[in-house]
Design an enzyme around this catalytic site. Structure first.
Site, PDB file in Angstrom:
ATOM      1  N   ASP A  39       0.861  -1.194   0.000  1.00  0.00           N
ATOM      2  CA  ASP A  39       0.000   0.000   0.000  1.00  0.00           C
ATOM      3  C   ASP A  39       0.892   1.236   0.000  1.00  0.00           C
ATOM      4  O   ASP A  39       2.030   1.201   0.480  1.00  0.00           O
ATOM      5  CB  ASP A  39      -0.914   0.012   1.232  1.00  0.00           C
ATOM      6  CG  ASP A  39      -2.176   0.834   1.008  1.00  0.00           C
ATOM      7  OD1 ASP A  39      -3.256   0.236   0.847  1.00  0.00           O
ATOM      8  OD2 ASP A  39      -2.074   2.086   0.964  1.00  0.00           O
ATOM      9  N   ASN A  93      -5.761  -4.472  -6.565  1.00  0.00           N
ATOM     10  CA  ASN A  93      -6.915  -3.871  -5.887  1.00  0.00           C
ATOM     11  C   ASN A  93      -6.761  -2.360  -5.685  1.00  0.00           C
ATOM     12  O   ASN A  93      -7.754  -1.643  -5.631  1.00  0.00           O
ATOM     13  CB  ASN A  93      -7.093  -4.585  -4.529  1.00  0.00           C
ATOM     14  CG  ASN A  93      -8.029  -3.857  -3.602  1.00  0.00           C
ATOM     15  OD1 ASN A  93      -9.227  -3.804  -3.847  1.00  0.00           O
ATOM     16  ND2 ASN A  93      -7.481  -3.268  -2.540  1.00  0.00           N
ATOM     17  N   TYR A 156     -12.644   7.229 -14.416  1.00  0.00           N
ATOM     18  CA  TYR A 156     -12.717   6.018 -13.589  1.00  0.00           C
ATOM     19  C   TYR A 156     -13.234   4.839 -14.422  1.00  0.00           C
ATOM     20  O   TYR A 156     -12.665   3.747 -14.409  1.00  0.00           O
ATOM     21  CB  TYR A 156     -13.630   6.282 -12.391  1.00  0.00           C
ATOM     22  CG  TYR A 156     -13.724   5.120 -11.423  1.00  0.00           C
ATOM     23  CD1 TYR A 156     -12.605   4.683 -10.720  1.00  0.00           C
ATOM     24  CD2 TYR A 156     -14.934   4.461 -11.207  1.00  0.00           C
ATOM     25  CE1 TYR A 156     -12.685   3.618  -9.833  1.00  0.00           C
ATOM     26  CE2 TYR A 156     -15.022   3.402 -10.321  1.00  0.00           C
ATOM     27  CZ  TYR A 156     -13.898   2.979  -9.642  1.00  0.00           C
ATOM     28  OH  TYR A 156     -13.978   1.917  -8.764  1.00  0.00           O
TER      29      TYR A 156
END
Ligand SMILES: NC(=O)c1ccc[n+]([C@@H]2O[C@H](COP(=O)([O-])OP(=O)(O)OC[C@H]3O[C@@H](n4cnc5c(N)ncnc54)[C@H](O)[C@@H]3O)[C@@H](O)[C@H]2O)c1
Length: 258
Positions: A39, A93, A156
């Site tokens: 992350d 993800n 997006y």
């Protein structure tokens, strides 16, 4: 008697500290995989890793990675792969979301979204591919969104639809190394990602609209997505590739009736 040593499978999850990332990491580690939790927010990834109830011999590490940066992706694979000696499952993800319509989108934000949400997963798979070749197996699970088919904010939607295209392209290119590549298209659920810049009331309105358009009449949960990820990572899904599984209660269908 000497039993053969079966190495624990290793999953690399990006955006591991977010709402879905945490649930995916919890489920994959529950299923016995070792974890590379990547992350851009290293502290939050460390907090997640520290909270995982690991079995004896099972390992999880937190690694800083910016999916928008090629050098950071290369460093992630070097560090993660170096720590475990193998990488079996990649869950793409991590994503960023700058809202904006066609009329007012910011070109710099558009480029940032494409870099993190679309180029990042491609570069990550490029760097992990030598592991899959050596292991003669691998799994890629790309988290897209139901809006890839339903529409929504153009940047997006363009990167999520692009990630579906990349899923299908990589499914063909990586198949000779026994790598499956699939996508999961979640429905709406509350997270930093969807709440960003919205007050509770406007999220509530959006949620009500989403439930209205969902035949199964609820929002998604992180566990819905984590369970599907675990299935695609499992032996049961060995012959599934190039698929998009919609985990959104049927909201990928056009509204019908009233
Ligand atoms: N929440 C929803 O309603 C929803 C619906 C459909 C699809 N999705 C998708 O699910 C995925 C996860 O979303 P979420 O709701 O858990 O969001 P989230 O905001 O809770 O988590 C996103 C995570 O990605 C990390 N991240 C952001 N930029 C990064 C970068 N450049 N490099 C590495 N990590 C970075 C963040 O630190 C965060 O931990 C995204 O791909 C999103 O598009 C979410």
């Amino acid at each position: 008697m000497n039993l053969p040593h079966i190495p624990r499978r290793v999953a690399l999850v990006t955006g591991a500290a977010g709402e879905l990332g945490r649930a995916i990491c919890q489920r994959l580690s529950h299923d016995g995989l070792d974890l590379i939790a990547a992350d851009i927010n290293l502290d939050a990834a460390r907090t997640l890793v520290d909270s995982l109830p690991l079995a004896e011999g099972q390992r999880a590490i937190a690694v800083h990675a910016d999916l928008g940066d090629a050098a950071s992706i290369a460093a992630l694979v070097e560090l993660g792969g170096g720590a475990f000696g193998r990488i079996d499952v990649v869950v793409n993800n991590a994503a960023v979301n700058h809202r904006g319509s066609l009329h007012d989108f910011d070109p710099a934000q558009w480029d940032h979204m494409m870099a993190v949400n679309l180029r990042g997963p491609a570069l990550l798979c490029q760097k992990v591919a030598p592991y899959w070749k050596a292991q003669a197996s691998g799994r890629v699970i790309n988290i897209v969104s139901r809006c890839w088919v339903a529409g929504g904010p153009p940047a997006y939607v363009a990167c999520k639809a692009g990630l579906v295209g990349l899923t299908r392209s990589m499914a063909r290119e990586l198949a000779p190394d026994n790598v499956t590549v699939n996508a999961i298209a979640p429905g709406l659920l509350p997270s930093a990602f969807t709440l960003d810049g919205r007050d509770a009331e406007s999220f509530e309105r959006m949620a009500r609209g989403s439930i209205n358009n969902t035949p199964l009449k609820r929002l998604a949960t992180p566990q819905d997505i984590a369970g599907t990820t675990a299935f695609l990572a499992s032996e049961d899904a060995a012959f599934i590739t190039a698929e998009v599984i919609h985990v959104c209660g049927g909201s990928q269908l056009a509204p019908f009736g009233n």
